[in-house]
Design an enzyme around this catalytic site. Sequence first.
Site, PDB file in Angstrom:
ATOM      1  N   LYS A 181       0.629  -1.142  -0.487  1.00 21.67           N
ATOM      2  CA  LYS A 181      -0.016  -0.227  -0.182  1.00 21.67           C
ATOM      3  C   LYS A 181       0.979   1.473  -0.239  1.00 21.67           C
ATOM      4  CE  LYS A 181      -2.043   2.801   2.032  1.00 21.67           C
ATOM      5  NZ  LYS A 181      -1.903   4.698   1.377  1.00 21.67           N
ATOM      6  N   GLU A 255       8.667   1.690  11.106  1.00 20.91           N
ATOM      7  CA  GLU A 255       9.721   2.617  10.862  1.00 20.91           C
ATOM      8  C   GLU A 255       9.032   3.651  11.189  1.00 20.91           C
ATOM      9  OE1 GLU A 255      13.398   1.586  10.412  1.00 20.91           O
ATOM     10  OE2 GLU A 255      12.344  -0.343  10.555  1.00 20.91           O
ATOM     11  N   CYS A 289      12.942  11.341   7.920  1.00 20.51           N
ATOM     12  CA  CYS A 289      12.965  11.204   8.757  1.00 20.51           C
ATOM     13  C   CYS A 289      13.696  11.031   9.772  1.00 20.51           C
ATOM     14  CB  CYS A 289      12.328   9.077   8.162  1.00 20.51           C
ATOM     15  SG  CYS A 289      13.731   8.604   7.725  1.00 20.51           S
ATOM     16  N   GLU A 390       8.632  16.706  14.773  1.00 23.33           N
ATOM     17  CA  GLU A 390       8.973  16.682  13.859  1.00 23.33           C
ATOM     18  C   GLU A 390       8.473  17.970  12.811  1.00 23.33           C
ATOM     19  OE1 GLU A 390       7.792  13.053  12.180  1.00 23.33           O
ATOM     20  OE2 GLU A 390       9.748  12.854  11.044  1.00 23.33           O
TER      21      GLU A 390
HETATM   22  P1  NAD Z   1       1.722   8.719   7.372  1.00 24.40           P
HETATM   23  O1  NAD Z   1       1.842   8.347   8.384  1.00 24.40           O
HETATM   24  O2  NAD Z   1       0.993   9.897   7.334  1.00 24.40           O
HETATM   25  O3  NAD Z   1       1.607   7.725   6.274  1.00 24.40           O
HETATM   26  C1  NAD Z   1       2.218   6.609   5.791  1.00 24.40           C
HETATM   27  C2  NAD Z   1       1.459   5.585   5.078  1.00 24.40           C
HETATM   28  O4  NAD Z   1       0.159   4.965   5.891  1.00 24.40           O
HETATM   29  C3  NAD Z   1       0.714   6.104   4.156  1.00 24.40           C
HETATM   30  O5  NAD Z   1       0.310   5.646   2.621  1.00 24.40           O
HETATM   31  C4  NAD Z   1      -0.843   6.016   4.705  1.00 24.40           C
HETATM   32  O6  NAD Z   1      -1.682   6.092   3.131  1.00 24.40           O
HETATM   33  C5  NAD Z   1      -0.902   5.204   5.166  1.00 24.40           C
HETATM   34  N1  NAD Z   1      -1.581   5.247   6.349  1.00 24.40           N
HETATM   35  C6  NAD Z   1      -2.583   6.392   7.286  1.00 24.40           C
HETATM   36  N2  NAD Z   1      -3.478   6.270   7.324  1.00 24.40           N
HETATM   37  C7  NAD Z   1      -2.953   4.160   8.054  1.00 24.40           C
HETATM   38  C8  NAD Z   1      -3.699   3.212   9.184  1.00 24.40           C
HETATM   39  N3  NAD Z   1      -4.449   4.107  10.338  1.00 24.40           N
HETATM   40  N4  NAD Z   1      -3.102   2.209   8.914  1.00 24.40           N
HETATM   41  C9  NAD Z   1      -2.469   2.166   8.272  1.00 24.40           C
HETATM   42  N5  NAD Z   1      -2.524   2.635   6.956  1.00 24.40           N
HETATM   43  C10 NAD Z   1      -2.255   4.358   7.244  1.00 24.40           C
HETATM   44  O7  NAD Z   1       3.239   9.882   6.980  1.00 24.40           O
HETATM   45  P2  NAD Z   1       3.414  10.314   5.620  1.00 24.40           P
HETATM   46  O8  NAD Z   1       4.011  11.669   5.541  1.00 24.40           O
HETATM   47  O9  NAD Z   1       3.388   9.333   4.055  1.00 24.40           O
HETATM   48  O10 NAD Z   1       5.760   9.705   5.887  1.00 24.40           O
HETATM   49  C11 NAD Z   1       5.989  11.103   6.727  1.00 24.40           C
HETATM   50  C12 NAD Z   1       6.283  10.505   7.406  1.00 24.40           C
HETATM   51  O11 NAD Z   1       7.384   9.357   7.444  1.00 24.40           O
HETATM   52  C13 NAD Z   1       6.954  11.002   9.129  1.00 24.40           C
HETATM   53  O12 NAD Z   1       6.989  10.726   9.774  1.00 24.40           O
HETATM   54  C14 NAD Z   1       8.833  10.162   8.651  1.00 24.40           C
HETATM   55  O13 NAD Z   1       9.775  10.696   9.948  1.00 24.40           O
HETATM   56  C15 NAD Z   1       8.345   9.221   8.569  1.00 24.40           C
HETATM   57  N6  NAD Z   1       9.126   8.322   7.743  1.00 24.40           N
HETATM   58  C16 NAD Z   1      10.148   7.506   8.678  1.00 24.40           C
HETATM   59  C17 NAD Z   1      11.118   6.636   7.853  1.00 24.40           C
HETATM   60  C18 NAD Z   1      11.499   4.958   9.041  1.00 24.40           C
HETATM   61  O14 NAD Z   1      12.861   4.906   7.998  1.00 24.40           O
HETATM   62  N7  NAD Z   1      11.681   5.442   9.834  1.00 24.40           N
HETATM   63  C19 NAD Z   1      11.517   6.714   6.932  1.00 24.40           C
HETATM   64  C20 NAD Z   1      10.698   7.900   5.895  1.00 24.40           C
HETATM   65  C21 NAD Z   1       9.262   8.252   6.771  1.00 24.40           C
END
Ligand code: NAD
Length: 499
Positions: A181, A255, A289, A390
């Site tokens: 997804k 992550e 991140c 963040e």
């Molecule tokens: P997000 O949490 O909004 O979304 C991530 C994914 O989860 C998307 O595909 C989204 O559609 C899905 N999602 C949303 N609600 C959900 C739910 N209730 N259940 C399951 N899936 C759901 O994150 P984002 O805005 O896309 O990305 C930015 C964030 O990701 C930042 O906090 C960043 O630090 C983190 N990030 C972490 C890493 C790491 O390796 N630790 C790497 C990249 C990004």
Amino acid sequence: MGSSSAPVRRYHHVINGADHPSGAGSIARHAPDTGELVAEFASGDADTVERAVTAARTAFDEGPWPRMTGADRAAVLRALAASMERDRDHLARLDAEESGKPIRQALANVDASVALTQHAAALALSAHGDSHTNLGSDFTGLVTREPIGVAALITPWNFPLLLLAQKLPYALAAGCTVVVKPSELTASSTVEVARLAHEAGLPTGVLNVVLGAGSVGQALAESDAVDMVSFTGSTATGGKVIEASRHGAKKLSLELGGKAASIVFDDAEFEDALDGVLFAGVFNNGECCVAGARLLVQDTIADRFLEQLVARMEKLRVGATTSPATDIGPLIHAEHLQKVQSYVDGALAQGAKPLTGGAPLTGPGFDDGHFYPPTVLDAVTETHTVFQEEIFGPVITVTRFQDANEAVRLANGVRYGLGNSVWTKNIDTALTVARALRSGTVWINTTIDGAPQLPSGGVKESGYGREMGQAGFEEFTELKTVQIRSGRRTPFFSLGERP
Ligand code: NAD
């Protein structure tokens, strides 16, 4: 700028190797630099998720993928890596146009994704379990490493291809089947990789893609037919995934968010530290991140360091994603730009001092997009919101410290623990600080480096589980202990002596 005159891409779900039409309308993606419509993605519903999970379940329970040799799985992964390399420019352009990352960084992301896929192929070839033959000549233990089953892979928008490549090839190498997804903002490269994987010989049903918003990810995390969820995204969404996956006690690998510090001591190699702090702060528009969002600098060199950092920040070129000259592209969308601005405004209200940047860019080349300049905020303390949360933009906060103890206390004084960097030429300082930092990764005299062999992941609210390396592969496996008695078994109950 950007994507003008290119036809709008339209992507469906991929289920059982075929395009599957939308369940619930479609999602439009406008380029964050020009505002042009660049892609339309299908939007899944409960039925789409059910079909995709069933396809993956059937492929795992009955199909050839988990049963074939590691060598055969490795061959498919190598073919996938080769076709990603062949389509390098195309894949990079999709990620740049949809995420806003500069094209040079998108190209580097494709290269890293190819390397990860090749590494996973090597692990598929060499994977093995353990045997115990020192338990007596008539008792042998085998510890086999088995694929965990159906894995749901949920990815964010900031590194669409790269973060997929930190999960997918390792899951496939282990013999899992998957449902991916991707983010609803940046789904194109994921669907393209699914197509390439099928061309490379991946059996149908092994890799399925369901497009859509968070509800699709939620349904995957809830599904009884899913054995594991590997999630990358925000800490807030990670919490929802934990809740959704409780039923069935699925394995999770999370992550999540980060708030890395770049810790610069006065005996650091000055130019290297400047370059590293700049890179860590604004690489990928700061939407990273492990972005070095907090500069902790020793007070003895702070003024000189900041003067030169600001001079370098002001030379960076902000512009269109597809221009090779661009250093910093647009932020992902308008709401995010507002969020970054409100963090900066809040910091100023709490007493931070702006050294450069601090307001969205306007004028020709900027008015149609979400452009934010490289920004430095001085005099930030650990009680300020921008120190703790963040920001996810090209904003570096500055906090001065006196000695190593204070630097460690500041660096650890947040709820996240993903990555930190230490800049010093003193080996004692470097190692003492590195050992005291609570984060999954510590860089010494470098930052945001990596290699497929090195695992990556977080502690504290940055999550748990590891990606890449042997550990990343093992996340997608579970151990089975097989105990074999080859001699006679001594009866436990001596029933023969009873009347
Ligand atoms: P997000 O949490 O909004 O979304 C991530 C994914 O989860 C998307 O595909 C989204 O559609 C899905 N999602 C949303 N609600 C959900 C739910 N209730 N259940 C399951 N899936 C759901 O994150 P984002 O805005 O896309 O990305 C930015 C964030 O990701 C930042 O906090 C960043 O630090 C983190 N990030 C972490 C890493 C790491 O390796 N630790 C790497 C990249 C990004």
